[in-house]
Scaffold this motif. Structure first.
Motif, PDB file in Angstrom:
ATOM      1  N   ASP A   1      42.138  38.079  41.914  1.00 50.27           N
ATOM      2  CA  ASP A   1      42.528  38.502  40.567  1.00 50.27           C
ATOM      3  C   ASP A   1      43.993  38.914  40.483  1.00 50.27           C
ATOM      4  O   ASP A   1      44.638  38.732  39.448  1.00 50.27           O
ATOM      5  CB  ASP A   1      41.641  39.663  40.109  1.00 50.27           C
TER       6      ASP A   1
ATOM      7  N   THR B   1      35.946  36.527  36.557  1.00 48.58           N
ATOM      8  CA  THR B   1      36.793  37.224  37.537  1.00 48.58           C
ATOM      9  C   THR B   1      35.920  37.701  38.701  1.00 48.58           C
ATOM     10  O   THR B   1      34.690  37.548  38.674  1.00 48.58           O
ATOM     11  CB  THR B   1      37.509  38.420  36.899  1.00 48.58           C
TER      12      THR B   1
ATOM     13  N   LYS C   1      34.265  26.817  28.164  1.00 50.40           N
ATOM     14  CA  LYS C   1      35.484  27.612  28.380  1.00 50.40           C
ATOM     15  C   LYS C   1      35.201  29.064  28.731  1.00 50.40           C
ATOM     16  O   LYS C   1      36.135  29.803  29.084  1.00 50.40           O
ATOM     17  CB  LYS C   1      36.367  27.539  27.129  1.00 50.40           C
ATOM     18  N   SER C   2      33.961  29.497  28.653  1.00 51.97           N
ATOM     19  CA  SER C   2      33.648  30.870  29.058  1.00 51.97           C
ATOM     20  C   SER C   2      33.889  31.089  30.545  1.00 51.97           C
ATOM     21  O   SER C   2      34.099  32.223  30.987  1.00 51.97           O
ATOM     22  CB  SER C   2      32.190  31.197  28.723  1.00 51.97           C
ATOM     23  N   TYR C   3      33.896  30.006  31.323  1.00 52.33           N
ATOM     24  CA  TYR C   3      34.138  30.147  32.759  1.00 52.33           C
ATOM     25  C   TYR C   3      35.616  30.433  33.057  1.00 52.33           C
ATOM     26  O   TYR C   3      35.946  30.800  34.177  1.00 52.33           O
ATOM     27  CB  TYR C   3      33.671  28.895  33.510  1.00 52.33           C
ATOM     28  N   ASP C   4      36.486  30.258  32.050  1.00 52.96           N
ATOM     29  CA  ASP C   4      37.879  30.626  32.260  1.00 52.96           C
ATOM     30  C   ASP C   4      38.060  32.146  32.318  1.00 52.96           C
ATOM     31  O   ASP C   4      39.099  32.629  32.772  1.00 52.96           O
ATOM     32  CB  ASP C   4      38.755  30.056  31.133  1.00 52.96           C
ATOM     33  N   ARG C   5      37.047  32.884  31.843  1.00 53.48           N
ATOM     34  CA  ARG C   5      37.132  34.347  31.846  1.00 53.48           C
ATOM     35  C   ARG C   5      36.415  34.982  33.030  1.00 53.48           C
ATOM     36  O   ARG C   5      36.297  36.209  33.098  1.00 53.48           O
ATOM     37  CB  ARG C   5      36.555  34.886  30.533  1.00 53.48           C
TER      38      ARG C   5
END
Length: 551
Positions: A419, A216, A210-214
């Motif tokens: 973004d 940008t 889930k770190s890939y959801d952050r």
């Protein structure tokens, strides 16, 4: 009566030794204005004062003064004076503000071009070395685009027709059995399809990171090269499907083949599917040497990629690049080397020497009832699993959208817009890659995935197709995303049922479904049974046919 004497005085005759006419001006004609004789006038009768001698209107004005009618030397006949009209034949002079306008516009355009060149040179001097390269590429691309626009239209103002190549060469002995055009297919509908039943599940998947959801654009991550094996086994080579033919189903296929058929009306490029009728069963296959599994790029754009040869932006090279990105991205975003979610049965395609090198995937063989005689079995896939809000397991499909050149993919630069305007970026991808996104969505719906996750991957430099960066991710529920892209599953099931019905009417043998490369038409060909086979494969195919017939 005196005689009167009259004296006759003869006139004075002037002798002109050098020509004819008077030598000096008589006193009575002194100080009288004289109109010079015009040599352009045609000589007619000497004393035609009224102009009635010549009935032809071409000669009506031949005695008119060259200085215009109405001058003090023009002759007026008294009887016609009431009907005489003055005609202004003088040259109309342009107003001062109209004079030299074309020349002024030319000069203004030249000054503007010169000013733009100077501004570009000044900007190039200020930019850094890397920025200079980007700016130089941008200027070259603009010039290239302008050149293409100049040659885009033919003499009739219409865009030239660009013929595409078929996915497979049609041989003369192939016979066309049926033609299905897109307008008719688009009107089909098969509603109220019941939920499928899982008949076999196997494989193991890793958990999503889930770190890939952050991620940008400012916190981008480089795309890694992950060497894992992806099995793209066709229907009749699947050992599980061979076993299921004995107990389950009448029609068999993989999710990628079914998604291609369901989304056929959105396709532009040519594709083909092999159809085999064995007994009362139907098998949809892909050719072994086909490019069926390659992902198209900008297939439905207004201007699809059209560069030829070995260019990195040719349609085939872009397809290879997109497939490479999808394979690597789908594995990079997983927690590799950690605990996996496994079904009871192992992956049937893993060989002894491939342990630990196979991509994360689980297979669900599911069966739909499309009618009294049609039981459809499809091999579907999940790419990963993650924990939901309630700590429940959610299966997800992971796909990657790739940016190859902002100027060629809708003029939206992902690094500037992703973004802040992600909706605009996604809308542009829906326009340019409508067919690909629809097929991904159908595959997720067929598999029963809880989420479909998209990654935005872009080239680090537009001229380098080997290095990429992950700029962000986005996830949707498949059903909600289908509504968003106007994907009507009732129509998709109707198209599939129509194709199955047409193939069920055929006698036993091999057939080919192919989308015409230049027309919105699908053709069904009757082909020989040994088509697309080599001598080495004949024995294996005979064994497979025997096994299917036994089922």
């Amino acid at each position: 009566m005196s005689e009167t004497t009259y004296h006759f005085e003869p006139p004075v005759i002037q002798d002109n030794p050098n020509g004819w006419g008077p030598c000096s001006l008589p006193d009575q004609f002194k100080d009288m204005p004289y109109q010079q004789f015009s040599k352009n006038d045609r000589l007619g009768k000497v004393a035609d004062w009224t102009g009635n001698t010549y009935q032809d209107r071409r000669y009506a004005n031949k005695y008119q003064s060259q200085f215009g009618a109405g001058s003090q030397y023009a002759y007026f006949h008294e009887e016609d004076e009431t009907t005489f009209q003055l005609v202004d034949t003088t040259r109309v002079h342009k107003p001062m503000h109209h004079r030299g306008r074309f020349r002024m516009n030319q000069q203004r355009n030249m000054r503007n071009r010169e000013r733009m060149k100077q501004a570009q040179l000044a900007q190039m001097q200020i930019l850094s070395k890397m920025a200079k390269g980007r700016e130089r590429d941008r200027i070259q691309q603009v010039r290239k685009w302008q050149k293409q626009m100049r040659h885009k239209f033919d003499n009739k103002g219409q865009a030239p027709i660009r013929n595409r190549d078929a996915s497979v060469t049609v041989r003369p002995e192939w016979q066309v059995i049926e033609e299905m055009d897109f307008p008719r297919l688009g009107k089909l509908s098969l509603p109220n399809i019941a939920d499928p039943r899982d008949v076999y599940c196997c494989g193991a998947v890793e958990y999503y990171d889930k770190s890939y959801d952050r991620v940008t654009c400012k916190l981008e991550k480089p795309l890694q090269r992950i060497n894992r094996i992806f099995h793209k086994v066709t229907t009749t080579d699947d050992p599980i499907i061979r076993q299921l033919t004995k107990t389950e189903g009448t029609v068999f296929a993989t999710d990628s083949i079914i998604a291609t058929l369901m989304c056929a009306t959105r396709s532009v490029y040519s594709w083909d599917v092999v159809v085999q009728r064995v007994g009362n069963k139907l098998f949809f296959d892909k050719r072994d040497d086909s490019e069926f599994d390659l992902l198209t790029v900008n297939e439905t754009a207004a201007e699809p990629p059209h560069e030829e040869g070995n260019s990195i932006n040719s349609p085939r090279n872009l397809a290879l690049e997109a497939t490479f990105i999808n394979h690597n991205f789908s594995q990079q975003v997983l927690k590799m080397g950690e605990e996996k979610y496994s079904f009871d049965n192992v992956n049937p395609f893993i060989q002894a020497d491939e342990e630990g090198e196979v991509a994360s995937v689980v297979y669900r063989y599911r069966m739909w009832k499309l009618g009294d005689t049609v039981d459809l079995v499809i091999r579907t896939e999940h790419d990963a699993v993650m924990l939901g809000p309630n700590n429940d397991f959610q299966f997800i499909n992971i796909k990657a959208l790739n940016e190859w050149d902002p100027r060629s993919s809708g003029c939206i630069d992902w690094r500037q817009k992703l973004d802040t305007q992600r909706g605009a970026v996604l809308a542009n991808e829906l326009k340019n890659n409508s067919c690909k996104l629809a097929k991904w969505t159908v595959q997720a719906l067929l598999a029963g995935s809880d989420q479909i996750k998209f990654g935005y991957v872009s080239r680090v430099h537009v001229r380098d197709s080997a290095k990429h960066a992950v700029l962000g991710t986005q996830q949707f529920k498949p059903k909600e995303f289908a509504d968003q892209i106007n994907l009507n599953m009732d129509n998709a099931w109707g198209i599939l049922r129509c194709i199955i019905d047409q193939c069920m009417k055929l006698k036993e043998g091999k057939y080919l479904l192919m989308k015409d490369p230049n027309k919105p038409v699908i053709r069904l060909y009757d082909i020989p049974d040994n088509t697309f086979e080599t001598e080495d494969e004949d024995e294996d195919d005979d064994d497979a046919d025997d096994e299917l017939n036994e089922g």
